[in-house]
Design a protein around this motif. Structure first.
Motif, mmCIF file in Angstrom:
data_model
loop_
_atom_site.group_PDB
_atom_site.id
_atom_site.type_symbol
_atom_site.label_atom_id
_atom_site.label_comp_id
_atom_site.label_asym_id
_atom_site.label_seq_id
_atom_site.Cartn_x
_atom_site.Cartn_y
_atom_site.Cartn_z
ATOM 1 N N LEU A 92 24.934 42.530 -40.466
ATOM 2 C CA LEU A 92 23.532 42.890 -40.610
ATOM 3 C C LEU A 92 22.732 41.927 -41.460
ATOM 4 N N GLY A 93 23.389 41.107 -42.254
ATOM 5 C CA GLY A 93 22.682 40.226 -43.171
ATOM 6 C C GLY A 93 21.953 39.099 -42.470
ATOM 7 N N PRO A 94 21.054 38.409 -43.192
ATOM 8 C CA PRO A 94 20.352 37.256 -42.616
ATOM 9 C C PRO A 94 21.351 36.204 -42.135
ATOM 10 N N GLY A 95 21.159 35.744 -40.918
ATOM 11 C CA GLY A 95 22.088 34.778 -40.343
ATOM 12 C C GLY A 95 23.346 35.408 -39.793
ATOM 13 N N GLY A 96 23.363 36.736 -39.683
ATOM 14 C CA GLY A 96 24.548 37.435 -39.203
ATOM 15 C C GLY A 96 24.498 37.706 -37.711
ATOM 16 N N LEU A 97 25.479 38.487 -37.261
ATOM 17 C CA LEU A 97 25.612 38.781 -35.830
ATOM 18 C C LEU A 97 24.385 39.477 -35.265
ATOM 19 N N ASP B 21 19.973 24.737 -28.655
ATOM 20 C CA ASP B 21 19.895 25.983 -29.427
ATOM 21 C C ASP B 21 20.901 27.000 -28.908
ATOM 22 N N ALA B 22 21.011 27.093 -27.578
ATOM 23 C CA ALA B 22 21.932 28.065 -26.986
ATOM 24 C C ALA B 22 23.378 27.736 -27.343
ATOM 25 N N VAL B 23 23.731 26.463 -27.296
ATOM 26 C CA VAL B 23 25.108 26.060 -27.643
ATOM 27 C C VAL B 23 25.396 26.384 -29.101
ATOM 28 N N GLN B 24 24.447 26.094 -29.974
ATOM 29 C CA GLN B 24 24.659 26.372 -31.398
ATOM 30 C C GLN B 24 24.757 27.870 -31.661
ATOM 31 N N LEU B 25 23.923 28.649 -31.007
ATOM 32 C CA LEU B 25 23.996 30.106 -31.180
ATOM 33 C C LEU B 25 25.311 30.646 -30.640
ATOM 34 N N ASP B 26 25.730 30.146 -29.495
ATOM 35 C CA ASP B 26 26.990 30.577 -28.896
ATOM 36 C C ASP B 26 28.154 30.282 -29.842
ATOM 37 N N GLU B 27 28.210 29.078 -30.359
ATOM 38 C CA GLU B 27 29.300 28.712 -31.267
ATOM 39 C C GLU B 27 29.273 29.569 -32.524
ATOM 40 N N ALA B 28 28.084 29.769 -33.082
ATOM 41 C CA ALA B 28 27.977 30.565 -34.305
ATOM 42 C C ALA B 28 28.379 32.015 -34.049
ATOM 43 N N TYR B 29 27.922 32.566 -32.940
ATOM 44 C CA TYR B 29 28.242 33.963 -32.624
ATOM 45 C C TYR B 29 29.750 34.142 -32.441
ATOM 46 N N GLU C 71 32.418 26.814 -43.261
ATOM 47 C CA GLU C 71 32.070 27.069 -41.862
ATOM 48 C C GLU C 71 31.214 28.333 -41.723
ATOM 49 N N TRP C 72 31.541 29.335 -42.496
ATOM 50 C CA TRP C 72 30.764 30.574 -42.459
ATOM 51 C C TRP C 72 29.312 30.308 -42.847
ATOM 52 N N LYS C 73 29.115 29.603 -43.952
ATOM 53 C CA LYS C 73 27.753 29.309 -44.398
ATOM 54 C C LYS C 73 27.027 28.414 -43.399
ATOM 55 N N ARG C 74 27.751 27.481 -42.808
ATOM 56 C CA ARG C 74 27.118 26.602 -41.826
ATOM 57 C C ARG C 74 26.621 27.392 -40.630
ATOM 58 N N HIS C 75 27.464 28.270 -40.121
ATOM 59 C CA HIS C 75 27.075 29.033 -38.932
ATOM 60 C C HIS C 75 25.975 30.047 -39.247
ATOM 61 N N THR C 76 26.026 30.680 -40.403
ATOM 62 C CA THR C 76 24.946 31.621 -40.743
ATOM 63 C C THR C 76 23.635 30.873 -40.943
ATOM 64 N N GLY C 77 23.703 29.657 -41.476
ATOM 65 C CA GLY C 77 22.487 28.855 -41.613
ATOM 66 C C GLY C 77 21.879 28.528 -40.265
ATOM 67 N N VAL C 78 22.723 28.190 -39.300
ATOM 68 C CA VAL C 78 22.248 27.899 -37.940
ATOM 69 C C VAL C 78 21.606 29.142 -37.333
ATOM 70 N N VAL C 79 22.280 30.272 -37.478
ATOM 71 C CA VAL C 79 21.763 31.516 -36.898
ATOM 72 C C VAL C 79 20.432 31.890 -37.535
ATOM 73 N N ARG D 227 18.190 29.980 -38.943
ATOM 74 C CA ARG D 227 17.136 29.066 -38.507
ATOM 75 C C ARG D 227 16.705 29.374 -37.075
ATOM 76 N N LEU D 228 17.667 29.536 -36.173
ATOM 77 C CA LEU D 228 17.326 29.749 -34.770
ATOM 78 C C LEU D 228 16.769 31.149 -34.545
ATOM 79 N N HIS D 229 17.231 32.120 -35.334
ATOM 80 C CA HIS D 229 16.671 33.474 -35.230
ATOM 81 C C HIS D 229 15.178 33.444 -35.562
ATOM 82 N N GLU D 230 14.827 32.779 -36.648
ATOM 83 C CA GLU D 230 13.415 32.678 -37.011
ATOM 84 C C GLU D 230 12.637 31.957 -35.914
ATOM 85 N N LYS D 231 13.238 30.943 -35.366
ATOM 86 C CA LYS D 231 12.561 30.134 -34.347
ATOM 87 C C LYS D 231 12.334 30.925 -33.068
#
Length: 999
Positions: A358-363, A406-414, A462-470, A472-476
């Motif tokens: 539920l947190g920012p940058g989460g699932l 963006d889709a590839v990055q979201l897919d990898e992060a998810y 890796e966790w922080k990297r992926h949550t950062g990506v999520v 950023r892209l969530h806001e976008k």
């Protein structure tokens, strides 16, 4: 316990090397005779070392061996482990990742046989396979045992990498489906009359409905009931409710074998307060009349899983139109966005940073963004209607609604975040989404994900990297303005058909819908990704174009820009993703000729309209512009090439300024309130003046470099005059200047003068070379002796002239003199020279004041065009620029010696200073300021609309309407604009009559 180096056994060393964190305890366990095969077999030790937690895996294996009922059973297990790599990897992998499944194996020691089979057809079982494995369950306890046995197989495939995270989630959803069917069958067997008298369908929601379930999760359901065998509806619903309640208890209640998972029916209409089971018609009535936005979002994943299949399919089919029409609800997008913010706000403060779901940058950020895009665009694009997040994300990328990267990055992060969630839950089979804090837990988690070098550090990184990506892209994606605009379109408009497009074009006020339709077909036809993105953009752009006075021109210009940039990968991505870029472009392209003409000559300037890196409409300062232009001059091979580069910078920055002006004048989705008109005129005047100064500085440097190298024989400075010196240039203004030079030490004055004159002549030649760019004309007509005098003088010559021959008009003109290019020290000394003339001690005498008034009257009579409407001429008309500026300048000439605030080249600043000094009332100051700003804005508007300068309103109706739109007047209010202008300038003229002519 730490064992001294010299006393460590070979077994201890091997265990340490294989990743055991407590090799002493492991060594003690391996000392038993029964574990001799493990101790002696390097393959088994290596397999244990390959697990997420070797210590946990070994303890689990010991417990499993101890639980075997006979010595023969223990030997069979060990022999099979040694001989069969598939079993070894599966069993030890599970034991090293899940203490809960180790407990299950200790209670049911024969269940290890479920991991022996390793045939391709067994790798990805579906619902039917799981149903067969649950078929022998005759009560809730045996169902739990069978369920855990199936879960054991899923976990084994998961930890060994046989299945990836999406497949694992789908298998868990299929197992949940099979379990719900088995539980309903048990409930029906316990109450056969109830089962006979009703039809009951179980609809999976949430992650189960989306085929993406966790190891431990509530299974969200909705129940639909109907009569059967002629039963009364009330009694049928009562029977269905009893069956549904019993089914929920079978899954949710805790027994000696624990529970399976809670079945949650709170997503049903009215939640806990509503009936557990409703008829289909009751569901439909509720969703048609009472449902909130979030309820339609939840229905996106609805899928029939158990009970009456026909009824379940009918439920989904009946409600689908409501789900895919939800985006048309008022405030739909903002409601979904607010709901997401509420979820984050309700997380306990101490858990926000650890909250994986539920947190920012989460699932949930990924899921909400995907679902919102689905609901907005899925109304007319059925390819987006998947309940599975990753499948929907893939479809959004394929359709051009989300950028590929963006889709590839979201897919990898998810996938990474879901894998973390799975492994965290698998350990204890407890429902949690918090990342553990303990070192041992983090180490096991990291190793379970394949991070072995530094599992804790790698995991956190890796966790922080992926949550950062999520994040950023969530806001976008989740908050981009285009989304809300698309949501407001009627369903048929989200994807343009020829018929819908023509009707919409006519309704929006396009004057030539046939031509406009051809533009649309050229932009949006075909199956390319470019066309798909255009089909998403165009319905919204059409509305923004229609908000202008000339939507046809806006669409035509958009086609031209798209033709020029359509193959550039960043162009459409910018419009789709980058904040307000699409709206800004629509405003700019439909506001007149100047900005589109500038853009057509440099289409890449579209990037300025975004809010990402390199974007932004904030004009750049003079220092930045000079630095860029001078650097380009140094690289140029000739003066002509240098000036061409400087013109390119000027073109781009003129576009930036014009775009900022237009967007500010129109307002936007993000900032609908129009900024202060004075702020806009100051922005344009300052930006264009700085740009002109930087261009002259670059041209001067190019001329000197080409003719003399690094050093000119004489110091040289350019002095800005008029609106240039006042930082008040408009888009179509000439640059009034004076040129001054001073021979360098040891240089003959004649040689210095020849060099200075060559510089001026070459600057004028270069700036007048034929070009498609807006002209930059430099006018030296305000020099001593006017057009009869030399173009350039020495500082000493200026001093001699002003001392002996200066006239009142020259003192008046010098009020706005300011150095703009060249030698800074020389420019400063020129200003020191002229200050006594423009701020004469004790002010002007009566005769000088009368001379100023005569000059103004003569100028107006000579320069005002014959037949011009004095009430609408912005420069020389009643209450226009000349009236205000001469009034202010007379005050400066009379009182500047005593009031330092009046010693400014800027009209509005001088007005404010006069008010502060008590020379004008606050009301008179406001009246003059308003008139001056309005007249300046009209001149800029005319240049923006027509692409050429003029001092009066255009006569052509569409151009006049475009000027009105720029000034904030909507369709049909051109008359109000002209009336307001006349009223404002009439009031200003009254103040001028009092201050300029009477005092």
């Amino acid at each position: 316990m730490t064992v001294p180096q010299g006393r460590r056994s070979s077994t201890f060393t091997r265990l340490l090397r294989h990743g055991f964190t407590d090799p002493s305890a492991a060594e003690r366990l391996l000392e038993s005779a029964e574990l001799a095969p493990v101790r002696a077999d390097p393959v088994l030790l290596e397999a244990l070392g390959g697990t997420a937690d070797p210590d946990l895996a070994l303890r689990g294996l010991v417990r499993l061996l101890e639980a075997q009922p006979t010595p023969a059973g223990r030997r069979e297990l060990l022999d099979t482990l040694i001989a069969a790599k598939p079993l070894r990897d599966r069993l030890l992998g599970v034991l090293g990742a899940s203490a809960a499944l180790a407990d299950h194996l200790a209670r049911h020691p024969g269940d290890w046989y479920a991991l022996v089979t390793y045939e391709p057809q067994d790798l990805h079982p579906g619902v039917e396979e799981f149903e067969r494995q649950l078929a022998d369950a005759t009560d809730p306890v045996s169902l739990r045992v069978a369920y855990r046995r199936c879960l054991l197989s899923i976990a084994a495939r998961d930890v060994c990498g046989t299945t990836e995270v999406a497949e694992t989630a789908a298998e868990l959803a299929d197992l949940a489906t099979a379990t719900l069917r088995a539980a309903l069958a048990l409930a029906g067997a316990a109450a056969p009359d109830d089962a006979a008298n009703c039809r009951l369908a179980v609809i999976a929601m949430g992650k189960c409905g989306g085929h993406e379930l966790n190891y431990v999760s509530d299974v969200d359901v909705i129940f639909v009931g109907e009569t059967a065998n002629g039963a009364d509806e009330r009694k049928a619903l009562q029977a269905a409710t009893r069956l549904a309640s019993h089914m929920m208890r079978i899954c949710s209640e805790t027994t000696v074998e624990g529970s399976i998972w809670p079945v949650d029916a709170n997503l049903r209409p009215e939640g806990r307060n509503g009936p557990l089971v409703r008829t289909l018609s009751s569901h439909l009535a509720y969703y048609q009349r009472w449902a909130k936005t979030w309820e339609f979002q939840a229905l996106l994943k609805a899928r029939p899983v158990a009970g009456d299949r026909d009824l379940g399919e009918q439920y989904v089919t009946t409600l689908a139109p409501l789900v895919w029409g939800a985006a048309e609800r008022e405030n739909f997008v903002t409601d979904v966005q607010k709901m997401r913010r509420r979820v984050v706000a309700n997380i306990p403060a101490g858990e926000v940073e650890r909250e994986l779901k539920l947190g920012p940058g989460g699932l949930r950020d990924v899921e909400f963004a995907v679902q919102l895009l689905q609901l907005v665009h899925g109304r007319s694009d059925t390819s987006l209607r998947s309940g599975t997040t990753l499948d929907a994300l893939k479809a959004l990328a394929a359709g051009g609604y989300v950028g590929r990267t963006d889709a590839v990055q979201l897919d990898e992060a998810y996938r990474f975040l879901r894998s973390m969630e799975h492994r965290i839950q698998l350990f204890r089979l407890r429902r949690t989404h918090l990342v553990p804090e303990g070192e041992a837990d983090l180490r096991r988690l990291g190793r379970s994900l394949g991070l072995r070098t530094g599992p804790v550090e790698e995991l956190l990184r890796e966790w922080k990297r992926h949550t950062g990506v999520v994040r950023r892209l969530h806001e976008k994606l989740f908050y981009r303005p285009l989304l809300d605009a698309v949501a407001q379109l009627a369903p048929g408009e989200a994807r343009l058909s020829a018929e819908a497009a023509r009707e919409r074009l006519v309704a929006l006020g396009y004057a030539d819908p046939a031509t406009a339709l051809r533009h649309l077909e050229a932009l949006a036809s075909g199956v390319t990704r470019k066309a798909a993105i255009q089909r998403t953009l165009l319905p919204v752009l059409l509305g923004w174009f229609a908000d202008s006075a000339d939507p046809d021109a806006g669409l035509l210009n958009f086609r031209k820009v798209s033709d020029a940039l359509g193959k550039t990968p960043w162009y459409l991505r910018l419009l789709r993703d980058e904040g307000a870029a699409a709206e800004n472009l629509a405003r700019v392209l439909s506001a007149g000729r100047l900005a589109p003409d500038l853009l057509m000559r440099a289409p890449e300037a579209v990037a300025l309209l975004g809010d990402g890196e390199g974007g932004g409409l904030e004009p750049r300062g003079r220092a930045q512009l000079e630095q860029e232009i001078l650097a380009a001059v140094r690289r140029a091979e000739s003066a002509e090439q240098a000036v061409t580069v400087a013109r390119g910078v000027r073109r781009r920055e003129l576009f930036r300024t014009a775009a900022a002006d237009i967007v500010g004048s129109y307002g936007s989705e993000d900032a609908p309130a129009r900024p202060d008109q004075g702020e806009l005129i100051d922005l344009v005047g300052g930006a264009v003046s700085d740009l002109t100064a930087a261009t002259l500085a670059g041209t001067l440097r190019a001329v000197v470099r080409a003719g003399w190298g690094d050093t000119l024989p004489t110091r040289f400075a350019v002095i800005g005059m008029g609106r240039f010196g006042g930082h008040e240039l408009g888009y179509g203004s000439d640059a009034d200047v004076l040129f001054v030079h001073e021979p360098r030490e040891g240089v003959d004055e004649r040689e210095a003068g020849q060099a200075a004159n060559k510089v001026v002549a070459e600057m004028r030649r270069l700036l007048q070379l034929p070009s498609t760019d807006p002209p930059l004309l430099i006018d030296a007509g305000l020099r001593p002796e006017g057009k009869s005098g030399p173009l350039v003088r020495t500082l000493a010559s200026y001093e001699a002239y002003y001392r002996r021959w200066s006239l009142v008009w020259e003192s008046h003109a010098l009020l706005r003199a300011e150095p703009v290019a060249g030698d800074e020290d020389l420019g400063r000394r020129f200003i020191e020279l002229i200050d006594p003339l423009r701020y004469p001690a004790q002010g002007l005498g009566g005769e000088a004041v009368r001379e100023i008034r005569r000059l103004k009257a003569r100028m107006e009579s000579e320069r005002l065009p014959r037949g011009a409407d004095k009430t609408l001429h912005t420069k020389l008309g009643r209450g226009g620029l000349s009236d205000v500026e001469w009034t202010v300048q007379l005050l400066q000439l009379r009182h500047g010696w005593a009031e330092p605030g009046l010693r400014t080249t800027r009209t509005r600043a001088a007005l404010a200073a006069a008010r502060e000094a008590g020379l004008m009332s606050e009301e008179d100051t406001a009246i003059l300021d308003e008139a001056w700003v309005l007249a300046s804005r009209v001149r800029n508007a005319v240049m923006l609309v027509r692409g050429r300068a003029a001092d009066t309103f255009p006569s052509e109706s569409r151009e006049l309407a475009a000027v009105g739109r720029y000034l904030g007047y909507g369709p049909g209010h051109v008359g109000d604009m002209l009336d307001d202008y006349r009223r404002t300038t009439r009031r200003a003229r009254a103040v001028v009559e009092e201050l300029f002519y009477s005092s």
